[in-house]
Design an enzyme around this catalytic site. Structure first.
Site, PDB file in Angstrom:
ATOM      1  N   TYR A 120      77.274 -12.493   4.430  1.00 40.09           N
ATOM      2  CA  TYR A 120      76.763 -11.270   4.716  1.00 40.09           C
ATOM      3  C   TYR A 120      77.420 -10.752   6.171  1.00 40.09           C
ATOM      4  O   TYR A 120      76.799 -10.097   6.794  1.00 40.09           O
ATOM      5  CB  TYR A 120      74.848 -11.498   4.983  1.00 40.09           C
ATOM      6  CG  TYR A 120      74.552 -12.095   3.850  1.00 40.09           C
ATOM      7  CD1 TYR A 120      74.418 -11.342   2.411  1.00 40.09           C
ATOM      8  CD2 TYR A 120      74.090 -13.409   3.732  1.00 40.09           C
ATOM      9  CE1 TYR A 120      74.228 -11.913   1.471  1.00 40.09           C
ATOM     10  CE2 TYR A 120      73.456 -13.859   2.547  1.00 40.09           C
ATOM     11  CZ  TYR A 120      73.717 -13.061   1.349  1.00 40.09           C
ATOM     12  OH  TYR A 120      73.056 -13.690   0.326  1.00 40.09           O
TER      13      TYR A 120
ATOM     14  N   CYS B 252      77.989   3.987  19.050  1.00 42.15           N
ATOM     15  CA  CYS B 252      77.000   4.598  19.611  1.00 42.15           C
ATOM     16  C   CYS B 252      75.722   4.416  19.215  1.00 42.15           C
ATOM     17  O   CYS B 252      74.958   5.088  18.667  1.00 42.15           O
ATOM     18  CB  CYS B 252      77.382   5.822  19.561  1.00 42.15           C
ATOM     19  SG  CYS B 252      78.917   6.202  20.225  1.00 42.15           S
ATOM     20  N   GLU B 253      75.183   3.174  19.474  1.00 42.38           N
ATOM     21  CA  GLU B 253      73.842   2.933  18.843  1.00 42.38           C
ATOM     22  C   GLU B 253      73.262   1.735  19.741  1.00 42.38           C
ATOM     23  O   GLU B 253      74.139   0.693  20.178  1.00 42.38           O
ATOM     24  CB  GLU B 253      73.677   2.283  17.750  1.00 42.38           C
ATOM     25  CG  GLU B 253      74.010   3.247  16.316  1.00 42.38           C
ATOM     26  CD  GLU B 253      73.255   3.730  15.497  1.00 42.38           C
ATOM     27  OE1 GLU B 253      71.798   3.645  16.146  1.00 42.38           O
ATOM     28  OE2 GLU B 253      73.369   4.606  15.020  1.00 42.38           O
TER      29      GLU B 253
ATOM     30  N   GLU C   4      71.692 -20.393  -7.134  1.00 43.16           N
ATOM     31  CA  GLU C   4      72.500 -19.344  -6.646  1.00 43.16           C
ATOM     32  C   GLU C   4      72.859 -19.091  -5.203  1.00 43.16           C
ATOM     33  O   GLU C   4      72.438 -18.051  -4.557  1.00 43.16           O
ATOM     34  CB  GLU C   4      71.836 -17.863  -7.241  1.00 43.16           C
ATOM     35  CG  GLU C   4      71.615 -17.599  -8.625  1.00 43.16           C
ATOM     36  CD  GLU C   4      70.605 -16.564  -8.904  1.00 43.16           C
ATOM     37  OE1 GLU C   4      70.111 -15.946  -7.796  1.00 43.16           O
ATOM     38  OE2 GLU C   4      70.445 -16.179 -10.206  1.00 43.16           O
ATOM     39  N   PRO C   5      73.425 -20.181  -4.586  1.00 45.54           N
ATOM     40  CA  PRO C   5      73.672 -20.319  -3.352  1.00 45.54           C
ATOM     41  C   PRO C   5      74.619 -19.211  -2.888  1.00 45.54           C
ATOM     42  O   PRO C   5      75.817 -18.958  -3.573  1.00 45.54           O
ATOM     43  CB  PRO C   5      74.268 -21.647  -2.945  1.00 45.54           C
ATOM     44  CG  PRO C   5      74.799 -22.102  -4.390  1.00 45.54           C
ATOM     45  CD  PRO C   5      74.011 -21.498  -5.414  1.00 45.54           C
ATOM     46  N   GLY C   6      74.514 -18.718  -1.673  1.00 44.94           N
ATOM     47  CA  GLY C   6      75.536 -17.694  -1.030  1.00 44.94           C
ATOM     48  C   GLY C   6      75.750 -18.222   0.229  1.00 44.94           C
ATOM     49  O   GLY C   6      76.687 -18.765   0.626  1.00 44.94           O
ATOM     50  N   ARG C   7      74.703 -18.036   1.066  1.00 45.83           N
ATOM     51  CA  ARG C   7      75.040 -18.294   2.508  1.00 45.83           C
ATOM     52  C   ARG C   7      75.359 -19.794   2.791  1.00 45.83           C
ATOM     53  O   ARG C   7      76.272 -20.044   3.626  1.00 45.83           O
ATOM     54  CB  ARG C   7      73.513 -17.937   3.263  1.00 45.83           C
ATOM     55  CG  ARG C   7      73.460 -18.089   4.762  1.00 45.83           C
ATOM     56  CD  ARG C   7      72.235 -18.026   5.477  1.00 45.83           C
ATOM     57  NE  ARG C   7      71.402 -17.019   4.809  1.00 45.83           N
ATOM     58  CZ  ARG C   7      71.171 -15.961   5.189  1.00 45.83           C
ATOM     59  NH1 ARG C   7      71.849 -15.464   6.582  1.00 45.83           N
ATOM     60  NH2 ARG C   7      70.260 -15.088   4.527  1.00 45.83           N
TER      61      ARG C   7
ATOM     62  N   TYR D  88      68.766  -7.711  11.545  1.00 46.48           N
ATOM     63  CA  TYR D  88      67.595  -8.595  11.533  1.00 46.48           C
ATOM     64  C   TYR D  88      67.114  -9.256  12.848  1.00 46.48           C
ATOM     65  O   TYR D  88      66.565 -10.109  12.653  1.00 46.48           O
ATOM     66  CB  TYR D  88      68.141  -9.897  10.519  1.00 46.48           C
ATOM     67  CG  TYR D  88      68.640  -9.321   9.181  1.00 46.48           C
ATOM     68  CD1 TYR D  88      67.891  -8.703   8.261  1.00 46.48           C
ATOM     69  CD2 TYR D  88      69.781  -9.546   9.067  1.00 46.48           C
ATOM     70  CE1 TYR D  88      68.383  -8.256   6.889  1.00 46.48           C
ATOM     71  CE2 TYR D  88      70.392  -9.279   7.842  1.00 46.48           C
ATOM     72  CZ  TYR D  88      69.719  -8.924   6.729  1.00 46.48           C
ATOM     73  OH  TYR D  88      70.141  -8.241   5.716  1.00 46.48           O
TER      74      TYR D  88
HETATM   75  N1  LLP Z   1      70.130 -14.693  -5.932  1.00 47.17           N
HETATM   76  C1  LLP Z   1      69.728 -13.515  -5.695  1.00 47.17           C
HETATM   77  C2  LLP Z   1      69.071 -12.694  -6.778  1.00 47.17           C
HETATM   78  C3  LLP Z   1      69.961 -12.845  -4.342  1.00 47.17           C
HETATM   79  O1  LLP Z   1      68.975 -11.640  -4.198  1.00 47.17           O
HETATM   80  C4  LLP Z   1      70.177 -13.518  -3.142  1.00 47.17           C
HETATM   81  C5  LLP Z   1      70.439 -12.988  -2.046  1.00 47.17           C
HETATM   82  C6  LLP Z   1      70.893 -14.814  -3.489  1.00 47.17           C
HETATM   83  C7  LLP Z   1      70.844 -15.181  -4.778  1.00 47.17           C
HETATM   84  C8  LLP Z   1      71.782 -15.493  -2.327  1.00 47.17           C
HETATM   85  O2  LLP Z   1      70.919 -16.184  -1.294  1.00 47.17           O
HETATM   86  P1  LLP Z   1      71.485 -16.898  -0.338  1.00 47.17           P
HETATM   87  O3  LLP Z   1      71.780 -18.221  -0.876  1.00 47.17           O
HETATM   88  O4  LLP Z   1      72.759 -16.346   0.280  1.00 47.17           O
HETATM   89  O5  LLP Z   1      70.468 -16.926   0.837  1.00 47.17           O
HETATM   90  N2  LLP Z   1      71.874  -9.700   3.906  1.00 47.17           N
HETATM   91  C9  LLP Z   1      70.905 -10.823   4.566  1.00 47.17           C
HETATM   92  C10 LLP Z   1      70.535 -11.773   3.197  1.00 47.17           C
HETATM   93  C11 LLP Z   1      70.382 -11.047   2.124  1.00 47.17           C
HETATM   94  C12 LLP Z   1      69.869 -11.981   0.722  1.00 47.17           C
HETATM   95  C13 LLP Z   1      69.699 -11.204  -0.493  1.00 47.17           C
HETATM   96  N3  LLP Z   1      69.947 -11.911  -1.752  1.00 47.17           N
HETATM   97  C14 LLP Z   1      71.328 -11.673   5.676  1.00 47.17           C
HETATM   98  O6  LLP Z   1      72.136 -11.463   6.295  1.00 47.17           O
HETATM   99  O7  LLP Z   1      70.411 -12.682   6.127  1.00 47.17           O
END
Ligand code: LLP
Length: 422
Positions: free
Chosen positions: A375, A346-347, A277-280, A320
């Site tokens: 994100y 304003c923070e 489940e890659p996102g970033r 973060y």
């Molecule tokens: N699967 C699940 C169940 C998740 O909760 C997440 C991210 C991912 C996959 C994707 O993770 P990634 O590959 O993107 O690391 N807002 C934060 C990151 C929060 C991630 C939440 N869950 C930031 O900006 O660093």
């Protein structure tokens, strides 16, 4: 370790995204705005796919990282599935053409209507995070005569070296079930005719660059899988979650190839499908935030460069303490100064980049904050009544507006004034 090239490069002193100068985009669409590289998104996806090609697998892109419909369509066309965490993300993924059999749904607090929506869509897996949730899934499935395929999200309780706000698989995190409770959950699932537990899920955290956390977690999951399979549960899906980090400062970090090399040997005995489940790591380095310099404010002990993007547009540094590189769109020689690049909100935490070495920047100049494709927009808000910004996609020499900038009317569109005040 891989250092990957970037689609954001200087050509004759001017910063480009693929074949388009960023100053042209800033002038045409205004700032602040997010700019994404089509080619980089596709390359990142294919790199992941290629790394796991030796085994049956599904890449389920984590929609929360960037949920713009165009980006989801690009990934859908590449064959990606989706990891969703809300009914809204499920609707977005389906609208982008991602088939239900490639969608998994995680989250500790799924509402009944979201569970029913997912069951009716016939998604691949509901990744269940508590026994109470599993019972709710069973009740909804039985009432609606639907079949619920689930995975139990396990918290392997490993130590993860990342920001404490983004660990999700350590002791004390709210996510998933510790191993002993998970074994109990599989037992209960076997007794529930509306539920079929076919998978194990983990997602241990985000921005992980030390792959030993994955190996440790997998060994724990392995033992769990053996115990439950001895008890009669067949695991067809092993969902390893997302979490692979990217390089925010240019230092080499492990990529999908290193991840697969670390985890695949541990899965030799497993016959089913692996889910990732890659996102970033798919969209992070494919985006910049374009902003315009407003004012310089030299002072002691800190000097400020005030720009038109704020923490409402991009919250990672404020939330973060994340460090993102800031580049002038027009490069130039000359002495650099250390400044804090801050926004108009304003923070005091409205900081885009701490301690940034930049040449002298004049008011009206454009800057690019790097590696904000993940994100970034998806965590933006309208705080300080600032309309949400525009999103632009570049493909070669073509530029596409993929989300219009909101206007001032959008700010109050859904407000209702009680009669006694009107
Ligand atoms: N699967 C699940 C169940 C998740 O909760 C997440 C991210 C991912 C996959 C994707 O993770 P990634 O590959 O993107 O690391 N807002 C934060 C990151 C929060 C991630 C939440 N869950 C930031 O900006 O660093």
């Amino acid at each position: 370790m891989s250092i990957v090239s970037t689609p954001f490069t200087y050509i004759e002193g001017e910063l480009f995204c693929e074949g388009v100068p960023l100053s042209r985009i800033a002038r045409e669409f205004g700032t602040p705005c997010y700019v994404y590289s089509y080619t980089r998104i596709v390359e990142n996806y294919r790199r992941f796919k290629g790394a796991f090609a030796a085994r049956p697998h599904l890449i389920a892109y984590a929609v929360k990282a960037n949920s713009n419909g165009t980006i989801l369509r690009i990934l859908a066309r590449e064959g990606s599935g989706a990891d969703v965490v809300s009914g809204g993300e499920l609707v977005r993924a389906r609208a982008a053409g991602i088939p239900p059999e490639k969608i998994v749904f995680a989250g500790v607090g799924k509402r009944s209507d979201e569970i029913e929506q997912a069951l009716r869509e016939g998604i691949l897996l509901l990744n269940v995070e508590s026994i109470a949730e599993m019972e709710t899934v069973g009740r909804i499935a039985s009432r609606a005569s639907l079949h619920a395929r689930i995975a139990i999200r396990v918290n392997p309780e490993v130590i993860i070296h990342t920001h404490p706000y983004i660990t999700t698989g350590s002791t004390g995190d709210k996510f998933g079930l510790p191993v002993s409770r998970a074994i109990d959950a599989y037992r209960r699932a076997r007794e529930n005719r509306s539920i079929e537990a076919v998978g194990v899920h983990m997602h241990i955290g985000s921005q992980i660059t030390d792959l030993s956390s994955y190996s440790k977690a997998l060994e724990i999951l392995h033992d769990l899988a053996r115990t439950i399979s001895d008890e009669g549960t067949t695991i067809s899906y092993l969902d390893l979650g997302g979490g692979l980090g990217i390089s925010y400062s240019g230092e080499p970090v492990p990529g999908p190839g290193e991840l697969s090399a670390a985890v695949l040997p541990l899965l030799e005995g497993f016959k089913g499908k692996i889910i990732l489940e890659p996102g970033r790591s798919i969209v992070g380095d494919a985006g910049v935030l374009l902003t315009t310099a407003l004012y310089s404010k030299p002072s002691s002990p800190r000097s400020f460069l005030i720009v038109d993007a704020g923490m409402n547009d991009f919250i990672r540094p404020a939330l973060y303490g994340a460090q993102h590189r800031v580049l002038p769109v027009i490069d130039r020689e000359g002495p650099e100064k250390i400044v804090d690049v801050v926004g108009p909100v304003c923070e005091s935490s409205d900081i885009l980049a701490h301690h940034c070495a930049l040449p002298k920047i004049e008011a009206g100049e454009f800057l690019a904050v790097r590696d904000v494709g993940a994100y970034g927009f998806s965590m933006s808000s309208r705080y300080n009544s600032r309309p949400r910004l525009a999103e632009v996609l570049v493909r070669g020499e073509d530029v596409f507006l993929i989300r219009e900038r909101e206007n001032l009317e959008d700010l109050t569109l859904r407000e209702r004034i009680p009669k006694f005040l009107s």
